[in-house]
Design a protein around this motif. Structure first.
Motif, PDB file in Angstrom:
ATOM      1  N   ALA A  48       0.841  -1.199   0.000  1.00 14.66           N
ATOM      2  CA  ALA A  48       0.000   0.000   0.000  1.00 14.66           C
ATOM      3  C   ALA A  48       0.875   1.247   0.000  1.00 14.66           C
ATOM      4  CB  ALA A  48      -0.920   0.004   1.219  1.00 14.66           C
ATOM      5  N   ILE A  49       0.521   2.203  -0.840  1.00 15.70           N
ATOM      6  CA  ILE A  49       1.248   3.464  -0.869  1.00 15.70           C
ATOM      7  C   ILE A  49       0.260   4.608  -0.685  1.00 15.70           C
ATOM      8  CG2 ILE A  49       3.182   2.665  -2.268  1.00 15.70           C
ATOM      9  CD1 ILE A  49       1.834   4.028  -4.664  1.00 15.70           C
ATOM     10  N   PHE A  50       0.764   5.694  -0.182  1.00 12.76           N
ATOM     11  CA  PHE A  50      -0.060   6.874   0.058  1.00 12.76           C
ATOM     12  C   PHE A  50      -0.399   7.524  -1.282  1.00 12.76           C
ATOM     13  CE2 PHE A  50      -0.584  11.326   1.574  1.00 12.76           C
ATOM     14  CZ  PHE A  50      -1.596  11.084   2.498  1.00 12.76           C
ATOM     15  N   PRO A  51      -1.653   7.916  -1.490  1.00 13.00           N
ATOM     16  CA  PRO A  51      -2.034   8.526  -2.772  1.00 13.00           C
ATOM     17  C   PRO A  51      -1.284   9.831  -3.063  1.00 13.00           C
ATOM     18  CG  PRO A  51      -3.977   7.868  -1.529  1.00 13.00           C
ATOM     19  CD  PRO A  51      -2.803   7.723  -0.602  1.00 13.00           C
ATOM     20  N   ALA A  52      -1.075  10.071  -4.340  1.00  8.79           N
ATOM     21  CA  ALA A  52      -0.398  11.295  -4.773  1.00  8.79           C
ATOM     22  C   ALA A  52      -1.348  12.487  -4.695  1.00  8.79           C
ATOM     23  CB  ALA A  52       0.107  11.130  -6.203  1.00  8.79           C
ATOM     24  N   ALA A  53      -0.787  13.637  -4.416  1.00  8.99           N
ATOM     25  CA  ALA A  53      -1.567  14.871  -4.355  1.00  8.99           C
ATOM     26  C   ALA A  53      -1.778  15.432  -5.758  1.00  8.99           C
ATOM     27  CB  ALA A  53      -0.848  15.902  -3.498  1.00  8.99           C
ATOM     28  N   ILE A  69      -4.049  16.423  -0.941  1.00 13.07           N
ATOM     29  CA  ILE A  69      -5.318  16.748  -1.601  1.00 13.07           C
ATOM     30  C   ILE A  69      -5.391  15.903  -2.874  1.00 13.07           C
ATOM     31  CG2 ILE A  69      -6.691  18.553  -2.707  1.00 13.07           C
ATOM     32  CD1 ILE A  69      -5.144  20.555  -0.840  1.00 13.07           C
ATOM     33  N   THR A  70      -6.347  14.987  -2.926  1.00 16.84           N
ATOM     34  CA  THR A  70      -6.438  14.064  -4.061  1.00 16.84           C
ATOM     35  C   THR A  70      -7.554  14.441  -5.032  1.00 16.84           C
ATOM     36  OG1 THR A  70      -7.849  12.574  -2.780  1.00 16.84           O
ATOM     37  CG2 THR A  70      -5.476  12.136  -2.740  1.00 16.84           C
ATOM     38  N   TYR A  71      -8.431  15.345  -4.631  1.00 15.79           N
ATOM     39  CA  TYR A  71      -9.513  15.838  -5.491  1.00 15.79           C
ATOM     40  C   TYR A  71      -9.745  17.280  -5.086  1.00 15.79           C
ATOM     41  CZ  TYR A  71     -13.979  15.856  -8.017  1.00 15.79           C
ATOM     42  OH  TYR A  71     -15.003  16.138  -8.896  1.00 15.79           O
ATOM     43  N   ASP A  72      -9.445  18.196  -5.997  1.00 11.89           N
ATOM     44  CA  ASP A  72      -9.524  19.611  -5.642  1.00 11.89           C
ATOM     45  C   ASP A  72     -10.964  20.106  -5.667  1.00 11.89           C
ATOM     46  OD1 ASP A  72      -8.356  21.900  -4.702  1.00 11.89           O
ATOM     47  OD2 ASP A  72      -7.255  22.361  -6.535  1.00 11.89           O
ATOM     48  N   TRP A  73     -11.160  21.358  -5.304  1.00 10.83           N
ATOM     49  CA  TRP A  73     -12.489  21.928  -5.124  1.00 10.83           C
ATOM     50  C   TRP A  73     -13.453  21.620  -6.272  1.00 10.83           C
ATOM     51  CZ3 TRP A  73     -13.426  22.859  -0.450  1.00 10.83           C
ATOM     52  CH2 TRP A  73     -12.564  23.566   0.376  1.00 10.83           C
ATOM     53  N   GLU A  74     -14.632  21.206  -5.880  1.00 10.83           N
ATOM     54  CA  GLU A  74     -15.766  21.013  -6.791  1.00 10.83           C
ATOM     55  C   GLU A  74     -16.928  21.782  -6.175  1.00 10.83           C
ATOM     56  OE1 GLU A  74     -17.835  19.196 -10.055  1.00 10.83           O
ATOM     57  OE2 GLU A  74     -15.735  18.837  -9.547  1.00 10.83           O
ATOM     58  N   ILE A  75     -17.602  22.591  -6.976  1.00 10.18           N
ATOM     59  CA  ILE A  75     -18.735  23.371  -6.471  1.00 10.18           C
ATOM     60  C   ILE A  75     -20.027  22.631  -6.768  1.00 10.18           C
ATOM     61  CG2 ILE A  75     -20.058  25.510  -6.772  1.00 10.18           C
ATOM     62  CD1 ILE A  75     -17.428  26.968  -7.139  1.00 10.18           C
ATOM     63  N   ARG A  76     -20.880  22.502  -5.752  1.00 10.04           N
ATOM     64  CA  ARG A  76     -22.212  21.915  -5.927  1.00 10.04           C
ATOM     65  C   ARG A  76     -23.222  23.047  -5.959  1.00 10.04           C
ATOM     66  NH1 ARG A  76     -21.723  16.999  -2.146  1.00 10.04           N
ATOM     67  NH2 ARG A  76     -21.034  15.444  -3.622  1.00 10.04           N
ATOM     68  N   CYS A  85     -13.798  19.098  -1.339  1.00 11.51           N
ATOM     69  CA  CYS A  85     -12.573  18.505  -1.858  1.00 11.51           C
ATOM     70  C   CYS A  85     -12.302  17.245  -1.039  1.00 11.51           C
ATOM     71  CB  CYS A  85     -11.402  19.482  -1.768  1.00 11.51           C
ATOM     72  SG  CYS A  85     -10.981  20.007  -0.108  1.00 11.51           S
ATOM     73  N   ILE A  86     -11.399  16.423  -1.536  1.00 13.95           N
ATOM     74  CA  ILE A  86     -11.082  15.160  -0.864  1.00 13.95           C
ATOM     75  C   ILE A  86      -9.578  15.108  -0.638  1.00 13.95           C
ATOM     76  CG2 ILE A  86     -11.157  12.637  -1.019  1.00 13.95           C
ATOM     77  CD1 ILE A  86     -13.614  13.020  -2.901  1.00 13.95           C
ATOM     78  N   ALA A  87      -9.184  14.628   0.527  1.00 16.31           N
ATOM     79  CA  ALA A  87      -7.764  14.485   0.846  1.00 16.31           C
ATOM     80  C   ALA A  87      -7.507  13.117   1.460  1.00 16.31           C
ATOM     81  CB  ALA A  87      -7.319  15.570   1.815  1.00 16.31           C
ATOM     82  N   ALA A  88      -6.357  12.554   1.130  1.00 16.08           N
ATOM     83  CA  ALA A  88      -5.879  11.356   1.823  1.00 16.08           C
ATOM     84  C   ALA A  88      -5.191  11.856   3.087  1.00 16.08           C
ATOM     85  CB  ALA A  88      -4.915  10.577   0.953  1.00 16.08           C
ATOM     86  N   MET A  89      -5.591  11.285   4.214  1.00 16.43           N
ATOM     87  CA  MET A  89      -5.034  11.699   5.500  1.00 16.43           C
ATOM     88  C   MET A  89      -4.361  10.490   6.140  1.00 16.43           C
ATOM     89  SD  MET A  89      -6.265  14.889   5.648  1.00 16.43           S
ATOM     90  CE  MET A  89      -6.197  15.447   7.339  1.00 16.43           C
ATOM     91  N   ALA A  90      -3.027  10.526   6.227  1.00 15.46           N
ATOM     92  CA  ALA A  90      -2.278   9.441   6.864  1.00 15.46           C
ATOM     93  C   ALA A  90      -2.184   9.734   8.354  1.00 15.46           C
ATOM     94  CB  ALA A  90      -0.888   9.327   6.265  1.00 15.46           C
ATOM     95  N   GLY A 135       6.927   2.877   6.444  1.00 16.22           N
ATOM     96  CA  GLY A 135       8.028   3.211   5.546  1.00 16.22           C
ATOM     97  C   GLY A 135       7.568   3.577   4.150  1.00 16.22           C
ATOM     98  N   ASN A 136       6.362   3.186   3.779  1.00 20.06           N
ATOM     99  CA  ASN A 136       5.827   3.494   2.446  1.00 20.06           C
ATOM    100  C   ASN A 136       5.142   4.848   2.387  1.00 20.06           C
ATOM    101  OD1 ASN A 136       6.728   1.057   1.526  1.00 20.06           O
ATOM    102  ND2 ASN A 136       4.738   0.087   1.416  1.00 20.06           N
ATOM    103  N   LEU A 137       5.110   5.555   3.470  1.00 17.16           N
ATOM    104  CA  LEU A 137       4.388   6.833   3.521  1.00 17.16           C
ATOM    105  C   LEU A 137       4.951   7.850   2.534  1.00 17.16           C
ATOM    106  CD1 LEU A 137       1.975   7.978   4.952  1.00 17.16           C
ATOM    107  CD2 LEU A 137       3.458   8.778   6.759  1.00 17.16           C
ATOM    108  N   ASN A 138       6.229   7.791   2.259  1.00 11.13           N
ATOM    109  CA  ASN A 138       6.843   8.740   1.332  1.00 11.13           C
ATOM    110  C   ASN A 138       7.233   8.091   0.004  1.00 11.13           C
ATOM    111  OD1 ASN A 138       6.707  11.031   3.067  1.00 11.13           O
ATOM    112  ND2 ASN A 138       8.357  10.134   4.266  1.00 11.13           N
ATOM    113  N   THR A 139       6.795   6.858  -0.227  1.00 10.85           N
ATOM    114  CA  THR A 139       7.109   6.172  -1.473  1.00 10.85           C
ATOM    115  C   THR A 139       6.298   6.753  -2.613  1.00 10.85           C
ATOM    116  OG1 THR A 139       7.592   4.137  -0.280  1.00 10.85           O
ATOM    117  CG2 THR A 139       7.097   3.925  -2.627  1.00 10.85           C
ATOM    118  N   ILE A 140       6.955   7.004  -3.723  1.00 12.60           N
ATOM    119  CA  ILE A 140       6.263   7.501  -4.917  1.00 12.60           C
ATOM    120  C   ILE A 140       6.426   6.458  -6.001  1.00 12.60           C
ATOM    121  CG2 ILE A 140       6.205   9.297  -6.678  1.00 12.60           C
ATOM    122  CD1 ILE A 140       7.354  11.210  -4.557  1.00 12.60           C
ATOM    123  N   ARG A 141       5.318   6.045  -6.589  1.00 14.14           N
ATOM    124  CA  ARG A 141       5.372   5.061  -7.687  1.00 14.14           C
ATOM    125  C   ARG A 141       4.704   5.631  -8.895  1.00 14.14           C
ATOM    126  NH1 ARG A 141       3.901  -0.423  -4.459  1.00 14.14           N
ATOM    127  NH2 ARG A 141       5.710  -0.387  -3.164  1.00 14.14           N
TER     128      ARG A 141
END
Length: 172
Positions: free
Chosen positions: A59-64, A100-107, A120-125, A166-172
């Motif tokens: 598992a890796i942390f999602p990219a911003a 931040i994995t999904y930036d502002w969306e206006i409803r 907006c949506i963010a991955a929070m570790a 250890g995978n918190l900063n892994t970029i793939r």
């Protein structure tokens, strides 16, 4: 296993149905009897831990998709002030990283077109209470009132994804 742990003394018939795409693929019944089914509490804990840990090493942390340190700080504060955090649902002791994995969306209102809010949506570790690492995707919202957006608030968290710290900063 959690349901079995709640059974009272006596004989019970359990029906098991395996669903595939919302249709029964297999089914059967099991008869069990006993005076104390509480041992299934530990089995449930082990199954839940194994399920949460499945794939943890990969598992890796999602990219911003956006970087906004000020908003990310407000996100951390909003998460820690949420009922999900305070009730223990998040299972966190500290927030380690935000993306931040999904930036502002206006409803907008479907008839009038008036702005209702933005989200907006963010991955929070975070560090879990057991000392591991995990993340959840969290939705944040700002309501639109009297011509301006209100303070950022937590609007709900997704499933917990366990990961190797250890995978918190892994970029793939």
């Amino acid at each position: 296993a959690e349901a079995l742990a709640k059974l009272g003394p006596g004989e019970h018939t359990l029906k098991v149905v395996v669903q595939c795409y919302y249709s029964p693929a297999a089914s059967g019944t099991i008869k069990t009897s006993g005076g104390d089914f509480s041992l299934y509490n530990r089995v449930a804990e082990q199954l839940n831990e194994a399920g949460a840990a499945a794939g943890m090493a990969n598992a890796i942390f999602p990219a911003a998709v956006a970087s906004d340190p000020a908003r990310e700080a407000r996100m951390v504060a909003a998460l820690k002030n949420s009922n999900d955090w305070k009730s223990g649902f998040i299972d966190g002791t500290e927030v380690l990283k935000t993306a931040i994995t999904y930036d502002w969306e206006i409803r907008r209102h479907e008839i009038s077109g008036a702005i209702l809010h933005r989200y907006c949506i963010a991955a929070m570790a975070f560090k879990t209470k057991s000392g591991g690492c995990a993340y959840r995707k969290v939705t944040f919202q700002e309501d639109y009132v009297a011509g301006k957006f209100q303070p950022l608030r937590d609007d709900g968290a997704g499933d917990k994804v366990m990961m190797d710290c250890g995978n918190l900063n892994t970029i793939r």
